[in-house]
Design a protein around this motif. Structure first.
Motif, PDB file in Angstrom:
ATOM      1  N   GLY A  63      -7.991   4.203   1.504  1.00 10.85           N
ATOM      2  CA  GLY A  63      -7.113   4.228   0.333  1.00 10.85           C
ATOM      3  C   GLY A  63      -6.858   5.662  -0.115  1.00 10.85           C
TER       4      GLY A  63
ATOM      5  N   PHE B  30     -13.364   3.535   6.530  1.00 12.12           N
ATOM      6  CA  PHE B  30     -12.212   2.887   7.177  1.00 12.12           C
ATOM      7  C   PHE B  30     -11.408   2.127   6.120  1.00 12.12           C
ATOM      8  N   GLY B  31     -10.117   2.414   6.047  1.00 13.61           N
ATOM      9  CA  GLY B  31      -9.296   1.815   4.979  1.00 13.61           C
ATOM     10  C   GLY B  31      -9.613   2.538   3.688  1.00 13.61           C
TER      11      GLY B  31
ATOM     12  N   TRP C 216       0.837  -1.223   0.000  1.00 11.13           N
ATOM     13  CA  TRP C 216       0.000   0.000   0.000  1.00 11.13           C
ATOM     14  C   TRP C 216       0.857   1.252   0.000  1.00 11.13           C
TER      15      TRP C 216
ATOM     16  N   ASN D  22     -14.583  -1.218   2.991  1.00 14.36           N
ATOM     17  CA  ASN D  22     -14.683  -1.863   1.686  1.00 14.36           C
ATOM     18  C   ASN D  22     -13.335  -2.358   1.198  1.00 14.36           C
ATOM     19  N   SER D  23     -13.255  -3.660   0.994  1.00 14.07           N
ATOM     20  CA  SER D  23     -12.037  -4.262   0.430  1.00 14.07           C
ATOM     21  C   SER D  23     -10.823  -4.034   1.334  1.00 14.07           C
TER      22      SER D  23
ATOM     23  N   GLU E 142      -6.374  -9.066  14.260  1.00 16.98           N
ATOM     24  CA  GLU E 142      -6.519  -7.617  14.095  1.00 16.98           C
ATOM     25  C   GLU E 142      -7.967  -7.279  13.731  1.00 16.98           C
TER      26      GLU E 142
ATOM     27  N   ASP F  48      -6.885   5.389   7.186  1.00 17.47           N
ATOM     28  CA  ASP F  48      -6.175   4.297   6.524  1.00 17.47           C
ATOM     29  C   ASP F  48      -4.908   4.016   7.322  1.00 17.47           C
ATOM     30  N   ALA F  49      -4.525   2.750   7.385  1.00 22.09           N
ATOM     31  CA  ALA F  49      -3.322   2.377   8.142  1.00 22.09           C
ATOM     32  C   ALA F  49      -2.059   2.903   7.468  1.00 22.09           C
TER      33      ALA F  49
HETATM   34  C1  LIG Z   1      -8.074  -2.236  -1.760  1.00 18.36           C
HETATM   35  S1  LIG Z   1      -7.782  -0.768  -0.861  1.00 18.36           S
HETATM   36  C2  LIG Z   1      -9.464  -0.238  -0.592  1.00 18.36           C
HETATM   37  C3  LIG Z   1      -9.566   1.255  -0.504  1.00 18.36           C
HETATM   38  C4  LIG Z   1     -10.978   1.796  -0.303  1.00 18.36           C
HETATM   39  N1  LIG Z   1     -11.653   1.222   0.840  1.00 18.36           N
HETATM   40  C5  LIG Z   1     -11.833   1.651  -1.543  1.00 18.36           C
HETATM   41  O1  LIG Z   1     -12.884   1.027  -1.477  1.00 18.36           O
HETATM   42  O2  LIG Z   1     -11.440   2.186  -2.585  1.00 18.36           O
HETATM   43  C6  LIG Z   1      -7.327  -1.363   0.757  1.00 18.36           C
HETATM   44  C7  LIG Z   1      -6.925  -0.257   1.720  1.00 18.36           C
HETATM   45  O3  LIG Z   1      -7.013  -0.779   3.050  1.00 18.36           O
HETATM   46  C8  LIG Z   1      -5.938  -0.251   3.799  1.00 18.36           C
HETATM   47  N2  LIG Z   1      -5.697  -1.165   4.919  1.00 18.36           N
HETATM   48  C9  LIG Z   1      -5.203  -2.414   4.879  1.00 18.36           C
HETATM   49  N3  LIG Z   1      -5.139  -2.937   6.118  1.00 18.36           N
HETATM   50  C10 LIG Z   1      -5.611  -1.985   6.943  1.00 18.36           C
HETATM   51  C11 LIG Z   1      -5.791  -1.917   8.358  1.00 18.36           C
HETATM   52  N4  LIG Z   1      -5.459  -2.943   9.116  1.00 18.36           N
HETATM   53  N5  LIG Z   1      -6.303  -0.805   8.902  1.00 18.36           N
HETATM   54  C12 LIG Z   1      -6.634   0.247   8.100  1.00 18.36           C
HETATM   55  N6  LIG Z   1      -6.471   0.258   6.747  1.00 18.36           N
HETATM   56  C13 LIG Z   1      -5.973  -0.853   6.189  1.00 18.36           C
HETATM   57  C14 LIG Z   1      -4.792  -0.205   2.814  1.00 18.36           C
HETATM   58  O4  LIG Z   1      -3.769   0.674   3.232  1.00 18.36           O
HETATM   59  C15 LIG Z   1      -5.502   0.248   1.544  1.00 18.36           C
HETATM   60  O5  LIG Z   1      -5.486   1.639   1.414  1.00 18.36           O
END
Ligand SMILES: C[S@@+](CC[C@H](N)C(=O)[O-])C[C@H]1O[C@@H](n2cnc3c(N)ncnc32)[C@H](O)[C@@H]1O
Length: 230
Positions: A47, A44-45, A9, A106-107, A116, A66-67
């Protein structure tokens, strides 16, 4: 130490397909669940912030997290023009009174370790407003079929008129994605265990008939506080 997915990421660049996928997800979210100018959302997450950018003009408040530092920086830039949007830093600094009508994940879950994910379920629970919903989408429930998912992605790109740009840019990235996935396989969620964990937190689980993304072999679960307990 940086985990394989963190590294993935942190170096990922923006591609047109991410914007296209975000628009497709938001359209499905609106049709299946809905939101309006009173809805408080946590993305959450988040991206690059494509989903958050599409939602911000239509909801009351939009918090994003996002992490990955890299993703948070991009999302901050993308959301800078929206007075109702804010990108959060580490959990320890989140305002304690945050309550959301929609927590969107999402995703993201498939990139977490199982423990986690269970920790986050506990963190999200008190952030749900009465009647609020935690929307876990694009969940991997069984062995994914990478080839089928690539075909589905190309079909979406063709429908949105960006097939050639996706073929040129995203397919190179997919090789890197597949390599990372081989080293650190995706977390597959078991609905039985999800119901059990959610039940311990006083949350009911509904599985939607279809996923909220075009990847129709994956699933979406909605977690909410049962009406009688609100
Ligand atoms: C496939 S992208 C999805 C982005 C967004 N949710 C979307 O639908 O377009 C996955 C995202 O999840 C984040 N991510 C992965 N593990 C995570 C965690 N443990 N906590 C927060 N974010 C996380 C990644 O950094 C990345 O930006």
């Amino acid at each position: 130490m940086e985990d394989h997915w963190d590294a993935y990421w942190n170096r990922l660049e923006e591609h047109v397909i991410f914007r296209v996928e975000a628009a497709d997800y938001v359209a499905r979210l609106e049709a299946a669940i809905g939101f309006d100018t009173s809805t408080r959302v946590l993305d959450f997450g988040c991206g690059f912030g494509f989903v958050a950018e599409l939602l911000a003009p239509s909801v009351a408040t939009l918090f994003a997290f996002d992490a990955s530092d890299h993703m948070r920086r991009r999302a901050r830039l993308r959301l800078a023009g929206y007075a109702n949007a804010r990108v959060l830093g580490a959990l320890a600094g989140w305002p304690s009174a945050l309550r959301f009508d929609l927590i969107l994940v999402n995703s993201v879950v498939q990139y977490m370790a199982r423990e986690e994910f269970h920790r986050w379920l506990e963190q999200w629970r008190p952030m749900l407003a009465p009647g609020g919903r935690l929307v876990l989408s694009d969940l991997v429930t069984h062995n994914v079929e990478p080839l089928r998912e690539v075909v589905d992605m190309l079909a979406l790109s063709a429908r949105r008129g960006c097939l050639m740009r996706v073929v040129r840019k995203a397919l190179g990235e997919l090789r890197h994605y597949a390599r990372t996935r081989r080293v650190r396989p995706l977390f597959r969620i078991a609905f039985g265990e999800l119901r059990e964990r959610a039940g311990q937190l006083g949350l009911a689980v509904d599985i939607l008939p279809t996923n909220l993304t075009y990847r129709n072999t994956r699933a979406t679960a909605i977690l909410s506080i049962p009406a009688a307990d609100r």
